[in-house]
Write a protein that holds these residues in place. Structure first.
Motif, PDB file in Angstrom:
ATOM      1  N   ALA A   1       6.684  -3.967  -3.508  1.00 38.16           N
ATOM      2  CA  ALA A   1       6.681  -3.617  -2.088  1.00 38.16           C
ATOM      3  C   ALA A   1       6.906  -2.117  -1.916  1.00 38.16           C
ATOM      4  O   ALA A   1       6.317  -1.488  -1.032  1.00 38.16           O
ATOM      5  CB  ALA A   1       7.772  -4.391  -1.363  1.00 38.16           C
ATOM      6  N   TYR A   2       7.728  -1.556  -2.780  1.00 38.47           N
ATOM      7  CA  TYR A   2       7.985  -0.107  -2.699  1.00 38.47           C
ATOM      8  C   TYR A   2       6.701   0.672  -2.967  1.00 38.47           C
ATOM      9  O   TYR A   2       6.358   1.606  -2.251  1.00 38.47           O
ATOM     10  CB  TYR A   2       9.071   0.262  -3.714  1.00 38.47           C
TER      11      TYR A   2
ATOM     12  N   MET B   1      13.697  -5.845  -0.858  1.00 36.12           N
ATOM     13  CA  MET B   1      12.899  -4.802  -1.523  1.00 36.12           C
ATOM     14  C   MET B   1      12.474  -5.296  -2.900  1.00 36.12           C
ATOM     15  O   MET B   1      13.253  -5.938  -3.604  1.00 36.12           O
ATOM     16  CB  MET B   1      13.762  -3.537  -1.644  1.00 36.12           C
TER      17      MET B   1
ATOM     18  N   GLY C   1       4.267   0.146  -0.059  1.00 30.69           N
ATOM     19  CA  GLY C   1       4.705   0.919   1.105  1.00 30.69           C
ATOM     20  C   GLY C   1       4.405   2.400   0.916  1.00 30.69           C
ATOM     21  O   GLY C   1       3.904   3.066   1.828  1.00 30.69           O
ATOM     22  N   SER C   2       4.677   2.904  -0.291  1.00 33.04           N
ATOM     23  CA  SER C   2       4.428   4.318  -0.565  1.00 33.04           C
ATOM     24  C   SER C   2       2.944   4.622  -0.421  1.00 33.04           C
ATOM     25  O   SER C   2       2.546   5.658   0.126  1.00 33.04           O
ATOM     26  CB  SER C   2       4.854   4.690  -1.983  1.00 33.04           C
TER      27      SER C   2
ATOM     28  N   ASP D   1       0.707   2.923   1.367  1.00 34.69           N
ATOM     29  CA  ASP D   1       0.302   2.844   2.777  1.00 34.69           C
ATOM     30  C   ASP D   1       0.667   4.122   3.520  1.00 34.69           C
ATOM     31  O   ASP D   1      -0.138   4.659   4.282  1.00 34.69           O
ATOM     32  CB  ASP D   1       1.009   1.662   3.466  1.00 34.69           C
ATOM     33  N   ASP D   2       1.894   4.595   3.268  1.00 35.74           N
ATOM     34  CA  ASP D   2       2.323   5.827   3.937  1.00 35.74           C
ATOM     35  C   ASP D   2       1.411   6.982   3.561  1.00 35.74           C
ATOM     36  O   ASP D   2       1.036   7.801   4.395  1.00 35.74           O
ATOM     37  CB  ASP D   2       3.766   6.190   3.532  1.00 35.74           C
TER      38      ASP D   2
END
Ligand code: GDP
Length: 703
Positions: free
Chosen positions: A326-327, A322, A330-331, A333-334
């Motif tokens: 990346a966090y 992590m 990822g957030s 993208d979600d």
């Protein structure tokens, strides 16, 4: 070359980055002494700069962990406060100021804090050393000082003087050694005097014989011995410029002048240790030795801690990698995924329903104003002789086939319907549509944020919400104008097709039913609030009679009450009469809409509800068609990009760090990874140092 110390200081800095969560500590030199013993002067002489806050009222309230880095390439000496910023400070009086502020930030109620200030000084003239300056012991608390200050300082120092640290115990030559608080404290934790260096300051203030006697003290013997110094700047410093970094050379010149004037006490044959340069060398040697001797233990400690950290990483996070980036990615993208799902469920039909609901309300207002306007229970109200009463429209209580064909006043009803339709088309549908859809989107975006990881981050949340409103607002005016233009043709005439009529008839029945339910619920609520149903009926009957002119009541009685009812009672009564009448009319109109008469659009003047509903549907279809192309489609493409761009800006200048810190789980995950990586690095460094040391020892053994 103090190789081990240099490397160990690097390791120490790495461990400091791990923060509180590591239990591994490396030896440092901790400096203790009473107030005014000359502690600051000694430290400044070693560093070569005046940088410590001074003044009679100045009490150091936090330990200062001072790291000296020998940096042959540094053009000018500079300092860093690594916990505050990465800015290099070359002006040493500004360090004094910062230290003062950091000290003053400790509240009086706390007295002293054990949270150290980290300060690093780089210079080609300093040795590699770590020194911790502790608050000076106080004998008697001053008038304005908190009472526990003395005890708290002593407790704080006790924490630091534990092994494996080396204690630099400062005592002034003009104070009896038996009274030296520093030596008393060190003896408690180091009774055999194995890791204490005694520094005797102010050697110039006592007789040379007495001074020499202190340095060879037998009563309080220290394995590492005593060093005598004179750290005060002489009155005449010649060319010495403060802040020039050559403080040490001035001081040592002064010391040399003093000590060489007394060769029998301080000469080379006497065996006493004198001078700040000697002290500095001693510190380097002792620290190097201590560091080397702790190398094995320290590397074992680090290996153990790394094993524990790796284990935690495995069981808590299944070794999942992590990073903050990346966090965030990822957030994002979600969130985009959630948004795409939302867009596919929010298209023209859904928007049209929303707008139609809003227009239904306007339609009901028109119907109420033009058709359902039965006179209310105003006590002074005199009904006009108006033939165009609602009673003229098809009556619900008559069989649906039995509608009056010869209407008493058809032109009147024609005009009413034309006016109602025209008001609907002129009622600012462009603005209504744009506002209704934009606020629906905005609140849906809020719901999406709530479902996403951004829910935990108030500032990111705000960025996304603002991105939505900016993109929506961009097109709002052109959308409103565009809709109004496309609705222009309907302002004068709306042509309704048969199927539209049928649809309108079905739909408006539902609208009327809901409206009826609202009336009934309101009535029930009123009865509940009122409590006494019988009394409510009485006041309603009274109002009905006034309205039918069965009885006449004067105007002045309205506020005071009439017919034995209070003003408040009458107001409630009027409300109840209104709701009852409205419910009756709606029921009647629901039957009328269902009647055969309202089956065909040719009878539109008798069925205004159906006609207006069909008009409202048409308006909303046209408005949404335009709005979708002009505003919503644009929003669907631009919004995700805008969110990405705005969040990107928001994450600059430490924003990403703050963002990650907002999520406790991720922060712990990242902290653990960072700790593991740092410990791996530390272990690699310490092991290579260990093997080097081993080689050296081996070489020496072989010689
Ligand atoms: P601290 O409170 O222990 O940090 O002590 P300071 O370093 O501030 O020194 C207290 C006072 O003693 C100051 O006025 C210094 O100038 C003075 N002082 C420090 N070292 C010496 C010294 O070696 N000789 C003389 N004569 N005065 C000194």
């Amino acid at each position: 070359m103090m190789f081990v110390t240099k490397k160990m200081i690097e390791i120490r800095n790495l461990l400091q980055q791990v923060g509180q969560s590591t239990s591994v500590t490396l030896p440092s030199i901790v400096v203790i002494g009473s107030q005014s013993s000359g502690k600051s002067s000694v430290l400044e002489a070693i560093v070569g700069h005046e940088f410590l806050p001074k003044g009679t009222n100045m009490v150091t309230r936090r330990p200062i962990e001072l790291t000296l880095v020998n940096d042959p390439n540094a053009r000018a000496d500079y300092a860093l406060f690594p916990d505050i910023s990465s800015e290099r400070i070359t002006n040493f009086s500004s360090i004094q100021k910062t230290l003062m502020e950091l000290n003053q930030a400790v509240p009086d109620s706390e007295c002293v804090s054990d949270d150290p200030i980290h300060l690093t000084i780089h210079s080609p003239r300093v040795p590699d050393l770590t020194l911790t300056d502790l608050p000076g012991y106080i004998q008697v608390a001053g008038e304005n000082q908190p009472r526990e200050l003395k005890r708290k300082i002593s407790e704080l120092c006790d924490k630091y003087i534990r092994g494996p640290n080396i204690i630099l115990a400062i005592s002034a030559a003009d104070v009896d050694l038996a009274n030296s608080t520093a030596l008393q404290a060190s003896r408690r934790v180091d009774p055999r005097g194995e890791r204490t260096i005694g520094v005797i300051t102010k050697m110039d203030l006592v007789d040379p014989e007495k001074g020499a006697a202190i340095l060879t003290d037998k009563q309080y013997p220290l394995r590492l011995g005593y060093v005598g110094v004179i750290s005060k700047l002489p009155a005449q410093t010649g060319l010495f410029k403060r802040d020039s970094g050559n403080l040490l050379s001035v001081i040592s010149r002064n010391e040399k002048a003093f000590f060489s004037a007394h060769p029998s006490e301080f000469g080379p044959d006497t065996g006493v240790n004198i001078g700040t340069i000697t002290l500095r060398k001693k510190l380097m040697q002792v620290l190097e030795r201590q560091m080397s001797s702790k190398l094995q233990v320290t590397s074992q400690d680090i290996r153990r801690e790394l094993e524990e950290t790796t284990y935690q990483f495995k069981i808590q996070y299944s070794e999942q990698p992590m990073t903050a980036e990346a966090y965030l990615a990822g957030s994002l993208d979600d969130f985009k995924h959630l948004f795409r799902k939302f867009t596919s469920g929010f298209q023209r039909p859904q928007m049209q329903d929303l707008l139609k609901n809003a227009l239904d309300q306007r339609m009901l207002d028109q119907l109420a104003a033009r058709y359902w306007n039965k006179p209310m229970g105003d006590l002074s109200f005199v009904p006009p002789e108006d033939p165009h009463n609602i009673a003229d429209l098809p009556k619900a209580d008559l069989p649906s086939t039995d509608l009056p064909r010869d209407h008493p006043n058809p032109p009147y009803w024609h005009k009413q319907l034309d006016l109602a339709a025209s008001e609907l088309t002129h009622s600012g549908v462009g603005r209504l549509a744009t506002t209704v859809i934009a606020s629906a989107i905005q609140s849906d975006v809020d719901k999406l944020i709530n479902k996403s990881t951004f829910a935990k981050h108030p500032s990111a949340r705000q960025v996304i919400a603002e991105a939505a409103s900016t993109v929506l607002a961009d097109r709002a005016y052109t959308t409103i104008d565009g809709i109004e233009t496309s609705l222009k043709p309907y302002r004068f005439d709306v042509d309704i097709q048969d199927h539209e009529w049928t649809q309108g008839r079905d739909h408006v029945s539902g609208v009327l039913k809901t409206e009826l339910e609202h009336c009934q619920t309101a009535m029930k609520k009123l009865e509940e609030v009122f409590g006494d149903k019988k009394r409510l009926r009485e006041v309603m009957t009274f109002i009905d009679r006034v309205r039918k002119r069965d009885i006449v009541v004067g105007r002045e009685s309205e506020t005071a009450g009439a017919g034995g009812f209070s003003g408040e009672l009458l107001a409630r009564g009027r409300e109840a009469v209104f709701l009852r009448d409205r419910a009756e009319i709606i029921k009647m109109r629901m039957l009328a809409v269902k009647s055969r008469q309202c089956k065909t659009k040719e009878n539109k003047y008798y069925c205004p509800e159906v006609f207006l509903d069909a008009v409202a549907t048409k308006l909303s279809a046209v408005a949404i068609l335009f709005l979708n192309v002009e505003m919503v489609n644009d929003f669907y493409t631009r919004f995700p990009r805008e969110v990405e761009a705005k969040l990107g800006e928001h994450m600059l200048d430490g924003g990403l760090q703050k963002f990650v810190e907002g999520d406790a789980n991720i922060r712990r995950h990242l902290d653990l990874i960072k700790k593991k990586e740092l410990l791996e690095l530390v272990l690699a460094k310490i092991e290579s140092l260990n093997s080097l040391e081993g080689h050296e020892k081996g070489d020496m053994g072989g010689r």
